[in-house]
Write a protein that holds these residues in place. Structure first.
Motif, PDB file in Angstrom:
ATOM      1  N   SER A  20      54.732  38.175  44.931  1.00 64.42           N
ATOM      2  CA  SER A  20      54.319  38.448  46.306  1.00 64.42           C
ATOM      3  C   SER A  20      53.563  37.288  46.951  1.00 64.42           C
ATOM      4  CB  SER A  20      53.453  39.711  46.360  1.00 64.42           C
ATOM      5  OG  SER A  20      52.305  39.560  45.549  1.00 64.42           O
ATOM      6  N   ASN A  21      52.968  36.405  46.139  1.00 65.06           N
ATOM      7  CA  ASN A  21      52.196  35.298  46.710  1.00 65.06           C
ATOM      8  C   ASN A  21      52.335  34.045  45.847  1.00 65.06           C
ATOM      9  OD1 ASN A  21      50.443  33.864  48.351  1.00 65.06           O
ATOM     10  ND2 ASN A  21      48.606  34.634  47.346  1.00 65.06           N
ATOM     11  N   PRO A  22      53.557  33.475  45.739  1.00 63.49           N
ATOM     12  CA  PRO A  22      53.730  32.290  44.900  1.00 63.49           C
ATOM     13  C   PRO A  22      53.086  31.054  45.514  1.00 63.49           C
ATOM     14  CG  PRO A  22      55.773  32.817  46.035  1.00 63.49           C
ATOM     15  CD  PRO A  22      54.819  33.934  46.341  1.00 63.49           C
ATOM     16  N   GLU A  23      52.416  30.276  44.672  1.00 67.67           N
ATOM     17  CA  GLU A  23      51.784  29.029  45.094  1.00 67.67           C
ATOM     18  C   GLU A  23      52.172  27.920  44.124  1.00 67.67           C
ATOM     19  OE1 GLU A  23      47.572  30.907  46.871  1.00 67.67           O
ATOM     20  OE2 GLU A  23      47.574  29.530  45.148  1.00 67.67           O
ATOM     21  N   LEU A 122      62.519  21.091  41.725  1.00 66.44           N
ATOM     22  CA  LEU A 122      61.927  22.371  41.388  1.00 66.44           C
ATOM     23  C   LEU A 122      60.421  22.217  41.273  1.00 66.44           C
ATOM     24  CD1 LEU A 122      64.414  23.671  38.665  1.00 66.44           C
ATOM     25  CD2 LEU A 122      64.151  24.529  40.990  1.00 66.44           C
ATOM     26  N   VAL A 123      59.712  23.150  41.865  1.00 66.18           N
ATOM     27  CA  VAL A 123      58.256  23.134  41.842  1.00 66.18           C
ATOM     28  C   VAL A 123      57.771  24.307  41.007  1.00 66.18           C
ATOM     29  CG1 VAL A 123      56.166  23.239  43.255  1.00 66.18           C
ATOM     30  CG2 VAL A 123      58.199  22.068  44.123  1.00 66.18           C
ATOM     31  N   VAL A 124      56.874  24.043  40.071  1.00 66.50           N
ATOM     32  CA  VAL A 124      56.304  25.103  39.251  1.00 66.50           C
ATOM     33  C   VAL A 124      55.292  25.882  40.085  1.00 66.50           C
ATOM     34  CG1 VAL A 124      55.005  25.655  37.172  1.00 66.50           C
ATOM     35  CG2 VAL A 124      56.573  23.713  37.179  1.00 66.50           C
ATOM     36  N   CYS A 125      55.487  27.178  40.144  1.00 71.53           N
ATOM     37  CA  CYS A 125      54.599  28.032  40.926  1.00 71.53           C
ATOM     38  C   CYS A 125      54.028  29.143  40.058  1.00 71.53           C
ATOM     39  CB  CYS A 125      55.344  28.665  42.096  1.00 71.53           C
ATOM     40  SG  CYS A 125      55.959  27.492  43.330  1.00 71.53           S
ATOM     41  N   ILE A 126      52.935  29.712  40.526  1.00 74.87           N
ATOM     42  CA  ILE A 126      52.374  30.925  39.938  1.00 74.87           C
ATOM     43  C   ILE A 126      52.212  31.959  41.050  1.00 74.87           C
ATOM     44  CG2 ILE A 126      51.164  29.817  38.020  1.00 74.87           C
ATOM     45  CD1 ILE A 126      48.582  29.933  39.729  1.00 74.87           C
ATOM     46  N   ASP A 127      52.294  33.221  40.671  1.00 73.82           N
ATOM     47  CA  ASP A 127      52.037  34.275  41.644  1.00 73.82           C
ATOM     48  C   ASP A 127      50.540  34.503  41.702  1.00 73.82           C
ATOM     49  OD1 ASP A 127      52.019  36.351  43.383  1.00 73.82           O
ATOM     50  OD2 ASP A 127      53.198  37.728  42.142  1.00 73.82           O
ATOM     51  N   ARG A 128      49.926  34.035  42.774  1.00 74.67           N
ATOM     52  CA  ARG A 128      48.465  34.137  42.896  1.00 74.67           C
ATOM     53  C   ARG A 128      48.012  35.586  43.000  1.00 74.67           C
ATOM     54  NH1 ARG A 128      44.441  34.015  41.599  1.00 74.67           N
ATOM     55  NH2 ARG A 128      42.617  32.760  42.127  1.00 74.67           N
ATOM     56  N   ALA A 129      48.958  36.493  43.271  1.00 74.92           N
ATOM     57  CA  ALA A 129      48.616  37.916  43.348  1.00 74.92           C
ATOM     58  C   ALA A 129      48.551  38.566  41.977  1.00 74.92           C
ATOM     59  CB  ALA A 129      49.636  38.650  44.213  1.00 74.92           C
ATOM     60  N   SER A 130      48.916  37.844  40.932  1.00 75.11           N
ATOM     61  CA  SER A 130      48.890  38.416  39.589  1.00 75.11           C
ATOM     62  C   SER A 130      47.471  38.777  39.171  1.00 75.11           C
ATOM     63  CB  SER A 130      49.482  37.421  38.586  1.00 75.11           C
ATOM     64  OG  SER A 130      49.268  37.859  37.265  1.00 75.11           O
TER      65      SER A 130
END
Length: 261
Positions: A20-23, A122-130
């Motif tokens: 929901s909020n990838p950064e 490709l950019v490595v992202c994390i879901d900041r909503a986790s």
């Protein structure tokens, strides 16, 4: 396509199921974040009824779910419930029965690869909503100014997933080129009070491999599919469709009134 943990110059594009909020992952923004492990780690997926699959997962996934092809791209999906906003295999607290296969798409969370605006890397992202990512969490994302071993392992998992995703696109393209996919319906036939069969009720429409078309292929093409491994994946998909009955049985056992309605 190159991989990068630095922020993209442009915007990250595309929508990704469950994120929901990838950064874009970077030490300036996420240097103090850590990952808190849990004995019930999949609570974020309790409200999703499908999960994307890569082709190398067909065999283990076929033991748990129907594997279907959906949408214009014929994306392979594991069907985890008959109803949206429900998951019959991941419990409300995020736990999973030990004999249930968890798709790699879910296991890689909260990490993911995304394209930058130009689509050239490709950019490595994390879901900041986790909820598992917190300040000073148990397992840091960065150590001594560099990505931690945990983060490196997660990025490698995402890299392997991306390779398998591309292989899956090739597999689907092969099925299309052989005209093996056809539209099918999963049907539930309820029992009347007198024990007779009721009116069949459609519960899902999806694409699947046609056994008739598969059996009609020339023998040299069947041998080719066998040698490149595609035939085994096709049979795993076909066997998985028996799990529609399992989904119906579990749905009736958990909510018989709602299911009958």
């Amino acid at each position: 396509m190159a991989e990068n943990t630095a922020p993209a110059e442009g915007e990250i594009t595309g929508n990704v199921l469950l994120y929901s909020n990838p950064e874009p992952l970077n030490i300036e923004t996420h240097g103090k974040l850590g990952f808190n492990r849990s004995s019930t780690p999949f609570s974020f997926a309790t409200n999703t009824h499908v999960a994307p699959l890569v082709v190398t997962e067909f065999a283990p996934a076929s033991m748990s779910y129907p594997i279907i092809f959906a949408g214009d791209d014929h994306q392979p999906l594991a069907v985890m419930s008959l109803r949206p906003e429900e998951n019959l295999f991941i419990n409300a607290d995020g736990g999973v029965d030990p004999d249930t296969y968890v798709p790699a798409y879910i296991r890689r969370y909260p990490f993911v690869f995304a394209n930058d605006e130009q689509g050239q890397r490709l950019v490595v992202c994390i879901d900041r909503a986790s909820k598992a990512l917190v300040q000073n969490g148990d397992t840091p994302l960065f150590v001594n100014g560099d990505t931690s071993q945990f983060t490196k392992d997660a990025i490698e998992f995402c890299r392997q997933f991306e390779e398998e995703r591309q292989r899956t696109e090739q597999f689907v393209a092969l099925l299309k080129s052989l005209d093996l996919l056809e539209l099918k319906n999963a049907v539930f036939t309820p029992r009347n009070e007198d024990g007779s069969n009721g009116e069949p009720q459609p519960i899902a429409e999806y694409f699947a491999v046609s056994e008739e078309k598969l059996n009609a292929l020339p023998s040299d093409k069947i041998i080719e599919l066998q040698k490149n491994g595609a035939l085994a994946q096709i049979y795993a998909h076909l066997i998985s469709l028996l799990n529609w009955d399992r989904l119906i049985a579990v749905t009736l056992a958990r909510a018989p009134v709602a299911a009958n309605a």
